[in-house]
Design a protein around this motif. Structure first.
Motif, PDB file in Angstrom:
ATOM      1  N   GLY A  28      40.934  39.654  38.374  1.00 19.81           N
ATOM      2  CA  GLY A  28      40.534  38.777  39.352  1.00 19.81           C
ATOM      3  C   GLY A  28      40.146  37.581  38.726  1.00 19.81           C
ATOM      4  N   GLU A  29      39.070  37.546  37.717  1.00 21.31           N
ATOM      5  CA  GLU A  29      38.625  36.378  37.075  1.00 21.31           C
ATOM      6  C   GLU A  29      39.886  35.521  36.625  1.00 21.31           C
ATOM      7  OE1 GLU A  29      36.091  40.006  35.810  1.00 21.31           O
ATOM      8  OE2 GLU A  29      38.214  39.439  36.314  1.00 21.31           O
ATOM      9  N   GLU A  30      40.686  36.076  36.044  1.00 22.30           N
ATOM     10  CA  GLU A  30      41.961  35.541  35.383  1.00 22.30           C
ATOM     11  C   GLU A  30      42.719  34.623  36.510  1.00 22.30           C
ATOM     12  OE1 GLU A  30      45.574  36.719  32.671  1.00 22.30           O
ATOM     13  OE2 GLU A  30      44.642  38.129  33.838  1.00 22.30           O
ATOM     14  N   ARG A  31      42.872  35.225  37.668  1.00 20.49           N
ATOM     15  CA  ARG A  31      43.330  34.439  38.995  1.00 20.49           C
ATOM     16  C   ARG A  31      42.637  33.328  39.328  1.00 20.49           C
ATOM     17  NH1 ARG A  31      47.415  36.231  42.498  1.00 20.49           N
ATOM     18  NH2 ARG A  31      47.706  38.158  41.660  1.00 20.49           N
ATOM     19  N   ALA A  32      41.321  33.495  39.364  1.00 27.49           N
ATOM     20  CA  ALA A  32      40.439  32.336  39.815  1.00 27.49           C
ATOM     21  C   ALA A  32      40.588  31.289  38.896  1.00 27.49           C
ATOM     22  CB  ALA A  32      39.069  33.015  40.038  1.00 27.49           C
ATOM     23  N   ILE A  33      40.458  31.585  37.761  1.00 25.50           N
ATOM     24  CA  ILE A  33      40.637  30.366  37.003  1.00 25.50           C
ATOM     25  C   ILE A  33      41.969  29.563  36.655  1.00 25.50           C
ATOM     26  CG2 ILE A  33      40.551  29.842  34.206  1.00 25.50           C
ATOM     27  CD1 ILE A  33      38.492  32.264  33.845  1.00 25.50           C
ATOM     28  N   VAL A  34      42.935  30.294  36.883  1.00 19.91           N
ATOM     29  CA  VAL A  34      44.139  29.875  37.056  1.00 19.91           C
ATOM     30  C   VAL A  34      44.425  29.082  38.318  1.00 19.91           C
ATOM     31  CG1 VAL A  34      46.902  30.383  37.277  1.00 19.91           C
ATOM     32  CG2 VAL A  34      45.658  31.520  35.589  1.00 19.91           C
ATOM     33  N   ALA A  35      43.819  29.456  39.268  1.00 24.47           N
ATOM     34  CA  ALA A  35      43.825  28.848  40.584  1.00 24.47           C
ATOM     35  C   ALA A  35      43.060  27.349  40.615  1.00 24.47           C
ATOM     36  CB  ALA A  35      43.461  29.597  41.811  1.00 24.47           C
ATOM     37  N   CYS A  36      42.031  27.449  39.657  1.00 23.13           N
ATOM     38  CA  CYS A  36      40.967  26.360  40.004  1.00 23.13           C
ATOM     39  C   CYS A  36      41.619  25.093  39.227  1.00 23.13           C
ATOM     40  CB  CYS A  36      39.644  26.919  39.265  1.00 23.13           C
ATOM     41  SG  CYS A  36      38.456  25.478  39.357  1.00 23.13           S
ATOM     42  N   LYS A  37      41.670  24.067  39.822  1.00 21.80           N
ATOM     43  CA  LYS A  37      42.452  22.891  39.343  1.00 21.80           C
ATOM     44  C   LYS A  37      41.405  21.691  39.067  1.00 21.80           C
ATOM     45  CE  LYS A  37      46.672  24.826  39.900  1.00 21.80           C
ATOM     46  NZ  LYS A  37      47.332  25.449  38.814  1.00 21.80           N
TER      47      LYS A  37
END
Length: 703
Positions: free
Chosen positions: A561-570
């Protein structure tokens, strides 16, 4: 507004709000030494409302929070009632009294027996009677009446036990008699049942617990008792006793009967309390259950009470480990309370009994070997239902509190007191406050985790900037372009149906296809029918690890979950921002968080590993780990959704500024009219007086 209409509207709102005020039930859960008992003491304290006050120095506190504390303080001063504690250990003790006497005599505890310990407790007559008095008086204060119990009955009920030559036998016989009354709902207006259960039984149980703590066996013994009851319905079992589903709820079912007794004794002689129509009836009952250890026990109460909340008490794991006495290790308790970890150790031992185990693991395994119910549950897959799992209870909680052990005395832990006061205020009057910034962000993380297609564990994450503005969110699931595990069916994979949902490896690798064929050969039509139409979803990681005969999370299909949130944050604002996650990050995610420059991590459940101590806590710039405190999930909606708009509520009570202003203007007009009338009357009287005088003077002149 017509005065009669206003009064009636006031009564209508009172009637609605009383539904929330009349009853509430909080179930406490948490690990050993986490502070559950401290929270229970606060909830049962008559003067708790006096503590929910703003500090003398407010310079370090946000002013909005200070204003909220004032709201809570004023509201609780008018509405606070202490909670009545129902301790699960007292409920388990009642099951001990149902055991055959010979079994009690044979049950060893250090250099004594359970029978002898109970008998020694029954010799402490004065302590037992005084404790029973205290317990019953506490209930009267909690319900708000001092006329419920005839305390002389305590002496009579104890006398029967004390004068007997066989005190333990008499105690067990008395309990079985009152248990029969409870089971048949014959406790209505029968004081002896409630006096015995909340006075005599509780006082004996508390002294019994104190004795077991002296022997150093209380916690382990009662944990085992709870497991035995959920599996076989009795405290002491053998390998011959069958595990039966009907026993799963035997502990919460008895707790519920104790709750019902409280509610009924709170409604006795209500005519005496209903003195005026506009006064609220004093039959409120608030209950706190201390301490639930099994997820399905909380489920039981959720199904029965809309006003039930599961409250998890947590603390920093490093602080908690320091609170264990010398010679005791928190790791042993962790293996008992964390079902997932305990199962892993047991499986390792079953595969290789001579393997390399730590001292704590060896102690744990010694407990397991002698525990009939635990060895059977680990072996037959029933562990999730029967054994305690505090970690799961914490994950599933509605409310979260953190105990700060830098304050040794819980009365000095102001953040704990403020947060608890806030929760109780909202339970009594939903919508009176708005969510905190932390609650708002964690609620979105909790909602995000529901998107996860993981079959075993769902995690949600939210990234915000330093002002708590949301930048991105994520959940653990397969990456974009790959299907979620929950929507993949093993039967379809075996038949090579819907190939787009499966990888090239899964469809064409010979070794993996052979593995699937062996599984398929064991699935009969009867076995398929057991699914009752449910999809046969599967975890690729588990299967692949089984093929390789090794454990490694690198083989998971999912992004965390944390990994996806970091990837999605531009956004560039991620640097110096905050992460909200339902579970603190693993070692892999911790490296990405460190790289992103995130300054704070708010979490509910602490990940078991070295991600914080090894990856985060290095260098000059470190990320703060903060245990979450507040409401989430359904409780968030229930606590922050008002019964009606607060403006309408105030209007019903006669606090609409425009209406009050009209009343004031109306009063002025009345005063003005009265003044004019008085002036006219005075003027008329003067004129009449003058006329009379003139007439009199004229008559005198004629004479």
């Amino acid at each position: 507004m017509d005065l009669n209409t206003s009064s009636l509207e006031h009564k209508m709102v009172d009637k609605l709000l009383n539904e929330k005020l009349e009853f509430a039930i909080i179930g406490l859960t948490g690990k050993v030494k986490a502070g559950v008992s401290d929270v229970c003491k606060l909830l049962t304290d008559e003067s708790f409302c006096d503590r929910v006050t703003k500090p003398a120095d407010t310079s370090q506190i946000d002013m909005s929070m200070t204003r909220e504390l004032i709201v809570c303080y004023r509201y609780l001063h008018h509405n606070w009632r202490p909670f009545v504690e129902i301790n699960v250990t007292n409920i388990i003790f009642s099951f001990i009294l149902e055991t055959e006497i010979e079994v009690l005599k044979n049950q060893k505890c250090a250099d004594s027996t359970i029978y002898d310990i109970i008998d020694d407790v029954l010799k402490k007559k004065e302590s037992l009677i005084n404790k029973a008095y205290e317990n019953l008086k506490r209930i009267e204060k909690a319900i708000g009446r001092d006329d419920i119990f005839d305390l002389r009955r305590v002496d009579e009920l104890f006398k029967k036990i004390f004068i007997s030559d066989n005190r333990v036998e008499e105690l067990c016989s008395s309990w079985l008699f009152y248990k029969n009354q409870i089971d048949n709902d014959n406790y209505f207006r029968q004081q002896d049942v409630i006096v015995f259960c909340y006075g005599c039984l509780v006082s004996i149980s508390e002294l019994f617990e104190r004795e077991l703590r002296v022997y150093g066996c209380f916690t382990a013994m009662y944990q085992q008792y709870g497991n035995n009851l959920r599996g076989c319905g009795k405290v002491y079992i053998s390998s011959k006793d069958d595990i039966c589903p009907v026993n799963l709820f035997c502990i919460p079912d008895r707790i519920n009967k104790f709750v019902k007794m409280l509610r009924h004794c709170g409604s006795w002689n209500l005519q005496d309390t209903e003195k005026k129509d506009n006064k609220r009836v004093n039959n409120r009952v608030y209950v706190v259950i201390n301490n639930l250890k099994n997820l399905f026990e909380a489920f039981y109460f959720r199904c029965r009470y809309a006003s039930f909340y599961l409250l998890a008490v947590t603390c920093d794991e490093r602080e908690r480990s320091r609170r264990f006495k010398k010679g005791f290790s928190n790791e042993v308790y962790e293996l008992n309370e964390n079902l997932s970890l305990g199962k892993k150790i047991y499986k390792r031992w079953k595969k290789n009994p001579e393997g390399d185990f730590s001292e704590d693991e060896k102690i744990f395994l010694n407990f397991v070997k002698d525990d009939v119910i635990r060895t059977r549950c680990y072996g037959n897959g029933l562990a999730d239902f029967i054994l305690q799992d505090v970690v799961k209870c914490i994950e599933d909680a509605d409310l979260f509190l953190k105990r700060n052990y830098r304050e040794i005395d819980y009365n000095s832990d102001l953040e704990l007191i403020w947060a608890l006061g806030r929760m109780v205020t909202l339970i009594m009057h939903p919508g009176l406050l708005t969510p905190t910034k932390e609650e708002r962000c964690m609620q979105i993380a909790m909602t995000a985790k529901l998107n996860s297609g993981c079959l075993s564990r769902k995690v949600g994450a939210v990234i915000t900037d330093s002002e708590y503005n949301i930048l991105s969110l994520g959940w653990n699931d397969a990456p974009c372009g790959a299907e979620s595990c929950i929507r993949r069916n093993l039967f379809d994979l075996i038949r090579n149906y819907d190939r787009d949902a499966y990888s090239e490896y899964e469809c064409y690798n010979d070794e993996f296809r052979e593995y699937l064929n062996k599984i398929n050969s064991k699935i009969t039509e009867d076995r398929k029918s057991n699914l009752n139409g449910l999809p046969f979803a599967f975890c690729f990681k588990d299967m692949y690890q089984d093929i390789l005969a090794q454990k490694d999370q690198i083989y998971t299909r999912a992004l965390h979950g944390e990994e996806r949130a970091i990837v999605a944050c531009k956004s560039d604002k991620i640097k110096g921002g905050y992460l909200f996650t339902t579970s603190s990050p693993c070692e892999l995610c911790a490296k990405k968080i460190k790289e992103a420059g995130i300054k704070k991590i708010y979490y509910i459940e602490q990940y078991k590993g070295i991600s914080q101590s090894h990856i985060i806590n290095i260098g000059k710039e470190r990320t703060d780990y903060i245990l979450f405190s507040g409401a989430t999930g359904i409780a968030y909606v229930r606590l922050y959704t008002p019964l009606m708009p607060y403006k309408d509520e105030l209007k019903a009570y006669g606090y609409e500024p425009a209406d009050i202003h009209k009343e004031a203007k109306y009063d002025v007009k009345i005063i003005d009219t009265k003044t004019i009338k008085e002036k006219v009357i005075i003027t008329d009287e003067k004129l009449m007086g003058q006329e009379c005088q003139e007439v009199q003077e004229g008559q005198e002149g004629q004479v």
